[in-house]
Design a protein around this motif. Sequence first.
Motif, PDB file in Angstrom:
ATOM      1  N   THR A 175      48.258  34.331  41.715  1.00 13.15           N
ATOM      2  CA  THR A 175      47.848  33.164  42.328  1.00 13.15           C
ATOM      3  C   THR A 175      46.646  33.048  42.994  1.00 13.15           C
ATOM      4  OG1 THR A 175      50.161  33.237  43.232  1.00 13.15           O
ATOM      5  CG2 THR A 175      48.844  31.728  44.683  1.00 13.15           C
ATOM      6  N   LEU A 176      45.754  33.828  43.616  1.00 13.66           N
ATOM      7  CA  LEU A 176      44.434  34.204  43.995  1.00 13.66           C
ATOM      8  C   LEU A 176      43.440  33.806  42.965  1.00 13.66           C
ATOM      9  CD1 LEU A 176      42.938  34.598  46.626  1.00 13.66           C
ATOM     10  CD2 LEU A 176      42.615  37.034  45.741  1.00 13.66           C
ATOM     11  N   ILE A 177      43.847  34.371  41.709  1.00 12.90           N
ATOM     12  CA  ILE A 177      42.883  33.898  40.363  1.00 12.90           C
ATOM     13  C   ILE A 177      43.105  32.392  40.266  1.00 12.90           C
ATOM     14  CG2 ILE A 177      42.856  34.159  37.945  1.00 12.90           C
ATOM     15  CD1 ILE A 177      43.790  37.008  38.304  1.00 12.90           C
ATOM     16  N   GLN A 178      44.306  31.678  40.350  1.00 14.99           N
ATOM     17  CA  GLN A 178      44.454  30.395  40.101  1.00 14.99           C
ATOM     18  C   GLN A 178      43.808  29.511  41.032  1.00 14.99           C
ATOM     19  OE1 GLN A 178      48.800  29.767  39.955  1.00 14.99           O
ATOM     20  NE2 GLN A 178      48.867  30.468  37.806  1.00 14.99           N
ATOM     21  N   ILE A 179      43.785  29.864  42.354  1.00 15.89           N
ATOM     22  CA  ILE A 179      43.000  29.176  43.185  1.00 15.89           C
ATOM     23  C   ILE A 179      41.622  29.143  43.022  1.00 15.89           C
ATOM     24  CG2 ILE A 179      42.251  29.189  45.686  1.00 15.89           C
ATOM     25  CD1 ILE A 179      44.765  30.574  46.531  1.00 15.89           C
TER      26      ILE A 179
END
Length: 286
Positions: free
Chosen positions: A103-107
């Motif tokens: 999820t952090l990567i997608q942000i």
Amino acid sequence: MFEWAYSGANKAVPRNVGPECAYFLSPHRQIIETVIVTTICIYILIKTYPKLEIPKETSYIKNDRGGKRLLVILLALLWGMEIGFKFASRTVIYLLNPCHVTTLIQIYLLAAPPSKTVTALFRIHLNLLNGPLLAFLFPETASRTILAEAALYWIQHGMMFVIPYYLLRIGGVYNVEPLWDFNWAIFSYSLNLLYHFIVLQIIAIPAQVNLNHMLCPAILDPFDGPWYRIAAVIHQALLCPLLCKTFCIIADFCLTKFPPTKVKPHMKDNLQDLKLDDQIKERHDD
């Protein structure tokens, strides 16, 4: 010293936390498995990295009509709520689980300017979609005592499929390798294994918290036993690339062939902004 990060882990949930789970495998076996897996992964990374190719095209025409901005705000809000719940329940350690990292990567992918790094990270993260899939098939919400936190579990994992689909819709730097190219899948899976056996395991053992089942198998694990981690390495090696390619095939069909959702003729085509189209037409008219 760091009890504030894991002392709230629910001990009532079987194989979630505690010495019984921590000593499921002997230290000797943990060391042997870790050495074997990490050695193989490092060898694969060295051999695969030179084969990774990113298109030389650097042109990128934004056409998301504020969609990326809206999604990054929504995803950041969800991730921020997750952090808040974890601090409130003293389970911050669970933020290290792969789905939270993805999820952090997608942000980052939504917020970062176009570059080859974004393309590489986008292709790598497509091979991490086994996390949300397994989260839906085998939900683990028993440790989430707050109702809103349990609801957030489903929303966050659902968004993990929505984001890559939308980014593929935009195109440009968000592109994928040819269907028959498995170098990115192999490279990504090796990174995934290294994260599990080095980062998660090193933190999970002293805390005695079963981060992504690195200490002991889940109750419903069909490969329950001393070989469960080796079995997981094998069946996830099949699932990760298969799921990534299937997701890309479905996205290709929906975005380029299925009439109700078709937005462009080819996956590699950039979607041009309507204003830019008007400018181009004006130039031709002049």
